[in-house]
Design a protein around this motif. Structure first.
Motif, PDB file in Angstrom:
ATOM      1  N   VAL A  87     -36.994  43.359 -19.134  1.00 48.99           N
ATOM      2  CA  VAL A  87     -36.294  42.239 -19.876  1.00 48.99           C
ATOM      3  C   VAL A  87     -35.928  41.017 -18.658  1.00 48.99           C
ATOM      4  N   THR A  88     -35.909  41.419 -17.506  1.00 53.85           N
ATOM      5  CA  THR A  88     -35.430  40.457 -16.640  1.00 53.85           C
ATOM      6  C   THR A  88     -36.789  39.702 -16.305  1.00 53.85           C
ATOM      7  N   THR A  95     -28.238  38.736 -16.868  1.00 55.63           N
ATOM      8  CA  THR A  95     -27.810  39.794 -17.177  1.00 55.63           C
ATOM      9  C   THR A  95     -28.341  41.084 -16.847  1.00 55.63           C
ATOM     10  N   ALA A  96     -29.789  41.165 -17.392  1.00 60.89           N
ATOM     11  CA  ALA A  96     -30.411  42.274 -17.348  1.00 60.89           C
ATOM     12  C   ALA A  96     -30.865  42.772 -15.886  1.00 60.89           C
ATOM     13  N   ARG A 136     -32.613  27.363 -25.935  1.00 65.49           N
ATOM     14  CA  ARG A 136     -33.151  28.600 -25.696  1.00 65.49           C
ATOM     15  C   ARG A 136     -33.702  29.104 -24.456  1.00 65.49           C
ATOM     16  N   ALA A 191     -30.611  30.390 -22.906  1.00 62.97           N
ATOM     17  CA  ALA A 191     -30.273  31.893 -23.412  1.00 62.97           C
ATOM     18  C   ALA A 191     -31.275  32.918 -22.663  1.00 62.97           C
ATOM     19  N   ALA A 192     -32.603  32.379 -22.458  1.00 65.20           N
ATOM     20  CA  ALA A 192     -33.548  33.487 -21.959  1.00 65.20           C
ATOM     21  C   ALA A 192     -33.026  33.818 -20.301  1.00 65.20           C
ATOM     22  N   SER A 213     -19.353  37.143 -19.632  1.00 67.13           N
ATOM     23  CA  SER A 213     -20.335  38.303 -19.001  1.00 67.13           C
ATOM     24  C   SER A 213     -19.732  38.760 -17.599  1.00 67.13           C
ATOM     25  N   GLY A 258     -37.819  37.494 -19.805  1.00 67.99           N
ATOM     26  CA  GLY A 258     -36.710  36.394 -19.612  1.00 67.99           C
ATOM     27  C   GLY A 258     -36.963  35.208 -18.982  1.00 67.99           C
ATOM     28  N   THR A 303     -29.784  35.611 -20.279  1.00 66.02           N
ATOM     29  CA  THR A 303     -30.212  37.276 -20.709  1.00 66.02           C
ATOM     30  C   THR A 303     -30.986  37.998 -19.581  1.00 66.02           C
TER      31      THR A 303
END
Length: 104
Positions: free
Chosen positions: A47-48, A31-32, A21, A24-25, A86, A51, A28
């Protein structure tokens, strides 16, 4: 299976799931960060930040059940895996030809 063995197995699997998890955070958030355009866009920037804070908190939870070496091995082994798909999604850096050896 005795209770002690069951508890150890639960602790290890819980630690691995929590590390997953956290990864994944982190993926994410990374990517953000690309979509935040230098933190000039609000939602990708939020989100950055969220995350990365979540990834740090989950990694801290992972260290309650796994040793630092095991947690780092999971992080180093699995965190880069989502990156190639990605990276090939259209916003990867263009190929640059090396300037060495010097051309004539």
């Amino acid at each position: 299976m005795c209770t002690a063995v069951r508890n150890v197995v639960y602790a290890c699997t819980h630690g691995v799931r929590t590390a997953g998890r956290a990864i994944a955070a982190e993926v994410t958030a990374t990517t953000a960060m690309k979509y935040s355009e230098g933190f000039t866009r609000l939602w990708p920037s939020l989100v950055t930040v969220v995350g990365y804070v979540l990834a740090f908190a989950l990694l801290a939870q992972t260290l309650k059940t796994l040793s630092i070496g095991t947690a780092y091995a999971i992080w180093a082994g699995w965190a880069p895996r989502p990156s190639p798909p990605s990276a090939s999604s259209g916003w990867a850096s263009p190929r640059v030809r090396p300037s060495w050896p010097a051309s004539r």
